[in-house]
Motif scaffolding. Structure first.
Motif, PDB file in Angstrom:
ATOM      1  N   GLN A 168     -43.759 105.846  33.640  1.00 59.94           N
ATOM      2  CA  GLN A 168     -44.534 106.614  32.860  1.00 59.94           C
ATOM      3  C   GLN A 168     -45.018 107.932  32.178  1.00 59.94           C
ATOM      4  O   GLN A 168     -44.157 108.308  33.139  1.00 59.94           O
TER       5      GLN A 168
ATOM      6  N   ARG B  65     -52.913 106.643  33.611  1.00 64.30           N
ATOM      7  CA  ARG B  65     -52.795 105.435  35.116  1.00 64.30           C
ATOM      8  C   ARG B  65     -52.216 104.740  34.583  1.00 64.30           C
ATOM      9  O   ARG B  65     -51.405 103.757  32.807  1.00 64.30           O
ATOM     10  N   GLY B  66     -50.887 104.062  35.044  1.00 62.10           N
ATOM     11  CA  GLY B  66     -50.258 102.356  35.430  1.00 62.10           C
ATOM     12  C   GLY B  66     -49.747 101.989  36.037  1.00 62.10           C
ATOM     13  O   GLY B  66     -50.336 101.347  37.283  1.00 62.10           O
TER      14      GLY B  66
ATOM     15  N   CYS C  66     -51.115 106.475  39.420  1.00 61.74           N
ATOM     16  CA  CYS C  66     -51.735 107.432  38.779  1.00 61.74           C
ATOM     17  C   CYS C  66     -51.008 108.608  38.761  1.00 61.74           C
ATOM     18  O   CYS C  66     -50.273 109.097  40.100  1.00 61.74           O
TER      19      CYS C  66
END
Length: 163
Positions: free
Chosen positions: A27, A38-39, A42
């Motif tokens: 991310q 978010r992914g 967080c």
């Protein structure tokens, strides 16, 4: 809180730092103030050189050493804060009304995806608006019992769910 909390400090203007974080976490770091990404995890923006990563507890053992190794040659820091924080999830159409009883943020202008370090009741918290009617509060473990009592009292006449 079953999630792990990892604090990262470093220079967001250093492409090596930013790329190392993205490579390890999958991310991009949020670099806009008071936002969250978010992914699989967080990632909360806490300041120009500070982020908090929350992730499932089972990811902690793998993520910490990878972050340490990726940032070892840089002016950066990685700290495990998992034991010192508690996350409280609140859902419901009246959550903002309950939070407004003890928080000075203008929650009508607090957009989905926003996060901010603020006070709630007498506790310092990180407030995250995860969805339209869902907020996450991250608070120091020593204040968590107090804050849960405060939230239950403030929310007793409101439609909210605690998670």
């Amino acid at each position: 809180m079953s999630d792990a909390c990892i604090n990262i400090r470093g220079n967001a203007d250093d492409p090596g730092f930013v790329n190392a974080i993205k490579e390890v976490t999958g991310q991009a770091l949020p670099t806009e103030p008071n936002t969250a990404a978010r992914g699989a995890h967080c990632v909360y923006w806490l300041g120009p050189d500070e982020w908090l990563v929350t992730t499932a507890q089972e990811n902690r053992a793998e993520l910490l050493p990878k972050l340490d190794a990726a940032l070892s040659s840089m002016h950066a820091a990685v700290n495990d804060l998992s034991g010192g924080n508690v996350a409280i999830s609140l859902r419901g159409s009246e959550v903002a009304e309950v939070l407004a009883k003890g928080c000075t943020l203008d929650l009508e202008r607090f957009a989905v995806g926003a996060c901010a370090q603020t006070g709630l009741g007498k506790a310092g918290i990180l407030l995250d608006r995860a969805a339209e009617i869902e907020y996450t509060i991250i608070v120091r473990r020593s204040f968590s019992d107090y804050l849960m009592q405060w939230l239950r009292h403030a929310g007793q006449d409101h439609d909210i769910e605690f998670g």
